[in-house]
Every structure is written in C-alpha cells, then in structure tokens.
Design a protein around this motif. Structure first.
Motif, mmCIF file in Angstrom:
data_model
loop_
_atom_site.group_PDB
_atom_site.id
_atom_site.type_symbol
_atom_site.label_atom_id
_atom_site.label_comp_id
_atom_site.label_asym_id
_atom_site.label_seq_id
_atom_site.Cartn_x
_atom_site.Cartn_y
_atom_site.Cartn_z
ATOM 1 N N PRO A 415 0.806 -1.227 0.000
ATOM 2 C CA PRO A 415 0.000 0.000 0.000
ATOM 3 C C PRO A 415 0.837 1.274 0.000
ATOM 4 O O PRO A 415 0.458 2.258 -0.631
ATOM 5 C CB PRO A 415 -0.818 -0.135 1.288
ATOM 6 N N ASP A 416 1.958 1.263 0.690
ATOM 7 C CA ASP A 416 2.801 2.457 0.748
ATOM 8 C C ASP A 416 3.779 2.560 -0.412
ATOM 9 O O ASP A 416 4.362 3.624 -0.648
ATOM 10 C CB ASP A 416 3.583 2.483 2.065
ATOM 11 N N ALA A 417 3.954 1.446 -1.138
ATOM 12 C CA ALA A 417 4.860 1.457 -2.293
ATOM 13 C C ALA A 417 4.304 0.552 -3.388
ATOM 14 O O ALA A 417 4.871 -0.497 -3.697
ATOM 15 C CB ALA A 417 6.263 1.004 -1.883
ATOM 16 N N PRO A 418 3.176 0.943 -3.985
ATOM 17 C CA PRO A 418 2.595 0.130 -5.061
ATOM 18 C C PRO A 418 3.525 0.086 -6.268
ATOM 19 O O PRO A 418 4.221 1.060 -6.560
ATOM 20 C CB PRO A 418 1.277 0.848 -5.379
ATOM 21 N N ARG A 419 3.517 -1.057 -6.972
ATOM 22 C CA ARG A 419 4.426 -1.242 -8.103
ATOM 23 C C ARG A 419 3.730 -1.153 -9.451
ATOM 24 O O ARG A 419 4.321 -1.484 -10.472
ATOM 25 C CB ARG A 419 5.123 -2.596 -7.965
ATOM 26 N N CYS A 420 2.466 -0.766 -9.472
ATOM 27 C CA CYS A 420 1.788 -0.531 -10.751
ATOM 28 C C CYS A 420 0.671 0.477 -10.529
ATOM 29 O O CYS A 420 0.125 0.595 -9.422
ATOM 30 C CB CYS A 420 1.264 -1.825 -11.377
ATOM 31 N N GLY A 421 0.328 1.204 -11.592
ATOM 32 C CA GLY A 421 -0.676 2.243 -11.483
ATOM 33 C C GLY A 421 -2.042 1.735 -11.095
ATOM 34 O O GLY A 421 -2.786 2.404 -10.362
ATOM 35 N N PHE A 422 -2.411 0.530 -11.571
ATOM 36 C CA PHE A 422 -3.732 -0.018 -11.271
ATOM 37 C C PHE A 422 -3.851 -0.335 -9.776
ATOM 38 O O PHE A 422 -4.877 -0.058 -9.142
ATOM 39 C CB PHE A 422 -3.983 -1.269 -12.112
ATOM 40 N N SER A 423 -2.797 -0.934 -9.208
ATOM 41 C CA SER A 423 -2.806 -1.224 -7.772
ATOM 42 C C SER A 423 -2.893 0.066 -6.966
ATOM 43 O O SER A 423 -3.614 0.149 -5.974
ATOM 44 C CB SER A 423 -1.534 -2.004 -7.386
ATOM 45 N N SER A 424 -2.169 1.096 -7.402
ATOM 46 C CA SER A 424 -2.182 2.379 -6.715
ATOM 47 C C SER A 424 -3.584 2.990 -6.709
ATOM 48 O O SER A 424 -4.044 3.524 -5.693
ATOM 49 C CB SER A 424 -1.197 3.339 -7.390
ATOM 50 N N LYS A 425 -4.282 2.884 -7.842
ATOM 51 C CA LYS A 425 -5.635 3.429 -7.930
ATOM 52 C C LYS A 425 -6.581 2.755 -6.942
ATOM 53 O O LYS A 425 -7.386 3.410 -6.278
ATOM 54 C CB LYS A 425 -6.175 3.256 -9.357
ATOM 55 N N VAL A 426 -6.510 1.420 -6.850
ATOM 56 C CA VAL A 426 -7.402 0.690 -5.945
ATOM 57 C C VAL A 426 -7.095 1.039 -4.489
ATOM 58 O O VAL A 426 -8.012 1.227 -3.682
ATOM 59 C CB VAL A 426 -7.297 -0.835 -6.188
ATOM 60 N N ILE A 427 -5.810 1.125 -4.146
ATOM 61 C CA ILE A 427 -5.420 1.511 -2.779
ATOM 62 C C ILE A 427 -6.018 2.872 -2.425
ATOM 63 O O ILE A 427 -6.608 3.065 -1.349
ATOM 64 C CB ILE A 427 -3.876 1.564 -2.652
ATOM 65 N N ASN A 428 -5.871 3.833 -3.336
ATOM 66 C CA ASN A 428 -6.394 5.184 -3.077
ATOM 67 C C ASN A 428 -7.908 5.171 -2.905
ATOM 68 O O ASN A 428 -8.448 5.863 -2.036
ATOM 69 C CB ASN A 428 -5.998 6.123 -4.217
ATOM 70 N N ALA A 429 -8.598 4.368 -3.738
ATOM 71 C CA ALA A 429 -10.058 4.301 -3.657
ATOM 72 C C ALA A 429 -10.505 3.727 -2.313
ATOM 73 O O ALA A 429 -11.444 4.233 -1.684
ATOM 74 C CB ALA A 429 -10.605 3.460 -4.806
ATOM 75 N N LEU A 430 -9.831 2.669 -1.855
ATOM 76 C CA LEU A 430 -10.191 2.053 -0.573
ATOM 77 C C LEU A 430 -9.916 3.016 0.581
ATOM 78 O O LEU A 430 -10.702 3.107 1.534
ATOM 79 C CB LEU A 430 -9.406 0.753 -0.385
ATOM 80 N N ARG A 431 -8.814 3.729 0.513
ATOM 81 C CA ARG A 431 -8.474 4.673 1.582
ATOM 82 C C ARG A 431 -9.452 5.856 1.613
ATOM 83 O O ARG A 431 -9.816 6.345 2.675
ATOM 84 C CB ARG A 431 -7.036 5.161 1.395
ATOM 85 N N GLU A 432 -9.868 6.308 0.427
ATOM 86 C CA GLU A 432 -10.822 7.416 0.358
ATOM 87 C C GLU A 432 -12.141 7.053 1.036
ATOM 88 O O GLU A 432 -12.817 7.915 1.602
ATOM 89 C CB GLU A 432 -11.075 7.789 -1.101
ATOM 90 N N GLU A 433 -12.504 5.763 0.969
ATOM 91 C CA GLU A 433 -13.752 5.315 1.576
ATOM 92 C C GLU A 433 -13.574 4.971 3.059
ATOM 93 O O GLU A 433 -14.525 4.574 3.727
ATOM 94 C CB GLU A 433 -14.288 4.081 0.835
ATOM 95 N N GLY A 434 -12.335 5.095 3.560
ATOM 96 C CA GLY A 434 -12.072 4.804 4.961
ATOM 97 C C GLY A 434 -12.186 3.333 5.306
ATOM 98 O O GLY A 434 -12.511 2.973 6.449
ATOM 99 N N LEU A 435 -11.909 2.467 4.342
ATOM 100 C CA LEU A 435 -12.062 1.025 4.541
ATOM 101 C C LEU A 435 -10.782 0.404 5.096
ATOM 102 O O LEU A 435 -9.673 0.801 4.729
ATOM 103 C CB LEU A 435 -12.427 0.350 3.215
#
Length: 492
Positions: A415-435
């Motif tokens: 989560p703190d060092a994603p290695r692809c843009g798609f993984s980074s997008k999903v991490i950000n989306a989950l964090r935005e929802e406070g999950l």
C-alpha cells in the motif's frame, strides 16, 4: 507533438517525456524485423490521428537499458503511458489492437469528438486495414488456432520435442550462426565456438509457431534458449555466467558432449554405501563432516546450481519444479557459491554432476532419475515411505489468504509502495472510503501469483475480494467508487 514520431536515445530522455503526464506511446523495433516495418507505418499514421500524444520509437537492441526496464523480449512491442505511469502494453504485430489501445490512452481526436479507434476511418484507417489483411494472410490461421487452446497442440508439442532433441546441443536463436539477428544470440554463438562444441540451431524468426510455442513449452519467455541433451540450460545471461565460471564446459563433459577440455574430473566406481556413496572418499574429516551436515540439514535436500527461485541451469530448474509439483518442503544448497563443497559432494556421493537430490540423507539421483521417478509414481512412494509429509495444497493456501481479511487485495507492491498504477488506484479508492483492508504482494510469491489467476479465473492484478468472493480488478473497483457503491459493497 504535432503528429510526428521521434526516436528516443536514452532512458533519461524517455523518463522526461513520460514525466510530463501527457499520453506517450513507445514502439520498440528492430531493423531486421519485417513486422516492425509494417507496424512502423501504422504507428506513423496514428501519430497523425492523435497529435496531442507523444509517439516515440526505441531500437530494442540499440537501447538495452530501456528494453530491460520494460522487459522487452520480442519486437514489435509497445508500451503506453498516461499521467506518468505505464497503463498498457502490446506485443506483436496487431494493428487493430494497437489502434484501439492508443485511442483509449490518447483520448478524443479533437475537441468534442469521441475517443474512437483509428481503424474506424481516420488517417491510419487505410493503413491499419491493409496491414491487418497482410498479417491475416501470413499468420491468420496459426493465430486463430493458438487462440482456441490453452496449451500446446499435440502436433506442435511433438515438433518442439523433435527440434530440441535433434542435436545434443541445440540453440534456438534469432537468425543463424553466420548471421545472428540480435546481440544476445551472437554472444551465445561466440561462447559455443569458444567451447569447441558442435551444435544445431533454429531461427525462431522464421517460424512464429515455434517461436511462441517454445516460450510456453520451456516456460522461458526470451531468446536465445540453449538446450543440452533435451534440457534447457538457459538464456544469454546464464550461458555467459556458466562459461566464465567453467560451468558450461563441465555440464557438456558431464553429459558426454565432446569438448577439447583437458581437465577431466575422475570419479571412482560406486562402492557399497547407500545411494552410491563410496566407502573411502579421500576427503578430509572436516569437509566430510560439513557435507554430511548439509545433506542431513533437511529431510529433502537439493544440491543445485543457483537458488530455487533463480536456478542457474535447466536441470536444476526441472528438479525444483518436480519438488514443487509434489508439494514437498525442501532445502537447497547453491554449489556455485562454494567450490570446495561442490567438488567434495561429487566425490562423497560418487555422482559426477548436478543437481543431486537427497531424501533423509540418501542420494536419489540427478535430474533424469528424479523425472523418471515422478513419471512412474516412484518418487511419491519414496517420499511417503520416508515419512515426508506434503505441504499445504496451493488451493487451500490461496483460500486461506483470500479469507485472511474481510476486504483483501492482491496487488503489485505494498500500500505504501505500489508497483503498478492499477494497484495504486485501488489503494487510493479504498483509503478514500475509509475502509480497512488486508493486502498481499503477488510479486513476492510466483506460486500465489499464478495460482490465483487460475483459481479466480481472472488473468490480471490487482484482484479485490470481500468475504472470500472476488469483486474484480481496477476497472470494476473504479466503477463502484464512481457510482458511490464501493463502501456499501464492501460492508454488506
């Protein structure tokens, strides 16, 4: 930009353009590749259709730093960037797919116009269609046949086996020994000539069926590929390392290949000890004790070249694969890391080559014997008799991982060092929802990475699960977020 194609001459130059955030389409090409020439025409026309994108070319062999950065193993090869990140790739001469991928990345052709594939009638349209027809005529039937099956057809598999075994030493390369078409193939040719061995070769550029099929057959994605007595030794890097260390000469000698080497390893006849171990080895007591401790350090012990995740020869790689297929835990020792142990184990075991597999302190044999025992079922029987318990089945392990957190994400990186843009997008989306969610980095475990693709019937990553059920990949997660449904979906 203005609808032109520019050659890129360094990784720094490429990084600078990609870092601007604008859409970038990079074409890896080679002057000897006819497919590259076809796709160059398409590429040029696409640059006219999408003037707000950067269209760059890099000569695959002339720019090794760039090629290695994007794991280029064949040309033509395309990498598409947006917002400073890699968003898509395409290998091979597929004009229609390239046009569609470019349209998705580069966006609308003009203000107010929809993003549409260039093959629908814009500047590249005629070229795309013409090139598609040419490639369909040349390669169409083989492509359709290959798409219709998950593995290799019996006819192709038999053909590959015949080719591999057509010479004791067989090289699958780009070009011919007299006219190699890539620097890596040329280097291996030079090494074989220095080793003074006779070898056969096959130009994989002349036959796409063999070229694509052998990658699957050998589970080795690049060329050249060097085989000895039907077993894969490896590619250019491994052959160079083996040659420089003297390993290559030894492998040839161990497998009865005629060389001009003068330093021949002499091995005494097998004694009466178990597993062919000589009664009197002549080894020092200290070395003998070290070897015995290593052999008995694990119920299943493999002396090999390299490590299980990075084998340095095809024979070692094969035994590792067999042990993993049998689901047994094992330890290994890299004999390339200790010359004294390497020579000493040969004398101690009275076995002249590597790998060597031991079960409960007894020598089982090398690659050929282990493979034969697996095929006959004898290996499974020996493991059971010796009380070797199979490790947890892969499917059980995957299901435990999936269920280890109510919301579980299998991604590239952390989560703190994603290695692809798609993984980074999903991490950000989950964090935005406070999950709250768990993660697993699939780059750290190839077995999990490949196994999860099969179990989920989902070929890409990231993969998001909720209470053991697959939600989907990046596109689905983004759609749920945009519709305001992501939090509710993961909280039911």
């Amino acid at each position: 930009m203005g609808g032109s194609v520019k050659d890129v001459h360094s990784k720094a130059e490429l990084d600078n353009v990609v870092g601007s955030g604008a859409p970038v389409i990079l074409h890896f090409w080679a002057s000897w590749c006819e497919a590259s020439k076809h796709m160059d025409q398409v590429f040029s026309h696409l640059s006219t259709d999408f003037p707000r994108a950067h269209f760059l070319r890099a000569e695959a062999e002339g720019q090794p730093e760039i090629s290695e950065a994007y794991s280029v193993s064949a040309v033509p090869f395309f990498v598409l960037f947006k917002d400073g990140k890699t968003v898509d790739t395409l290998e091979g001469a597929d004009p229609s797919s390239l046009a569609n991928k470019v349209a998705k990345v580069a966006g609308p052709v003009g203000p107010g116009e929809p993003a549409a594939p260039a093959s629908l009638g814009l500047a590249a349209g005629a070229t795309v269609l013409e090139t598609v027809k040419e490639f369909a005529q040349e390669n169409g039937s083989a492509k359709v046949e290959n798409q219709g099956k998950h593995g290799l057809g019996d006819a192709l598999k038999k053909r590959l086996e015949l080719l591999i075994n057509s010479h004791p030493i067989m090289l699958f390369m780009k070009g011919s020994p007299e006219e190699p078409k890539c620097g890596f193939s040329q280097k291996v040719i030079e090494i074989l000539k220095k080793e003074n061995v006779k070898f056969g070769s096959f130009d994989i550029l002349a036959d796409n069926d063999v070229r694509d099929g052998l990658k699957k057959f050998s589970n080795w994605p690049t060329y050249p590929q060097l085989y000895c007595k039907g077993e894969l030794l490896g590619g250019c890097d491994i052959v160079i390392a083996m040659h420089e260390s003297g390993e290559l000469q030894e492998v040839f000698r161990d497998h009865g290949i005629d060389t001009n080497a003068s330093n021949e390893v002499k091995v005494s006849e097998a004694g009466s000890g178990k597993g062919g171990i000589s009664e009197s080895t002549g080894l020092s007591s200290i070395l003998t004790s070290q070897i015995e401790n290593l052999i008995n350090s694990s119920p299943v012990m493999l002396f090999m070249k390299g490590k299980p995740d990075e084998p340095k020869c095809g024979f070692s790689r094969k035994v590792v694969e067999i042990l993993r297929q049998e689901n047994v835990e094992f330890e290994s020792f890299d004999i390339l890391s200790d010359e004294e142990v390497r020579q000493g184990v040969k004398v101690y075991s009275n076995w002249s080559s590597y790998p060597q597999l031991y079960i409960k302190g007894e020598l089982i044999g090398g690659s050929d014997i282990v493979l034969e025992m697996q095929k006959s079922g004898e290996l499974k029987k020996v493991l059971a008799e010796k009380g070797i318990v199979q490790k947890e089945a892969l499917e059980d392990r995957l299901r435990k991982l999936i269920s280890s957190s109510p919301v579980m994400l299998f991604m590239k990186g952390t989560p703190d060092a994603p290695r692809c843009g798609f993984s980074s997008k999903v991490i950000n989306a989950l964090r935005e929802e406070g999950l709250t969610f768990g993660t697993f980095d699939i780059l750290t475990d190839e077995e999990v990475r490949q196994g999860l693709k099969v179990l989920s019937n989902w070929p890409t990553f990231p993969q998001l699960y909720y209470k053991g059920e697959l939600i989907g990949g990046c596109d689905i997660v983004m759609e749920l977020r945009d519709n305001g449904e992501l939090k509710s979906t993961l909280s039911e």
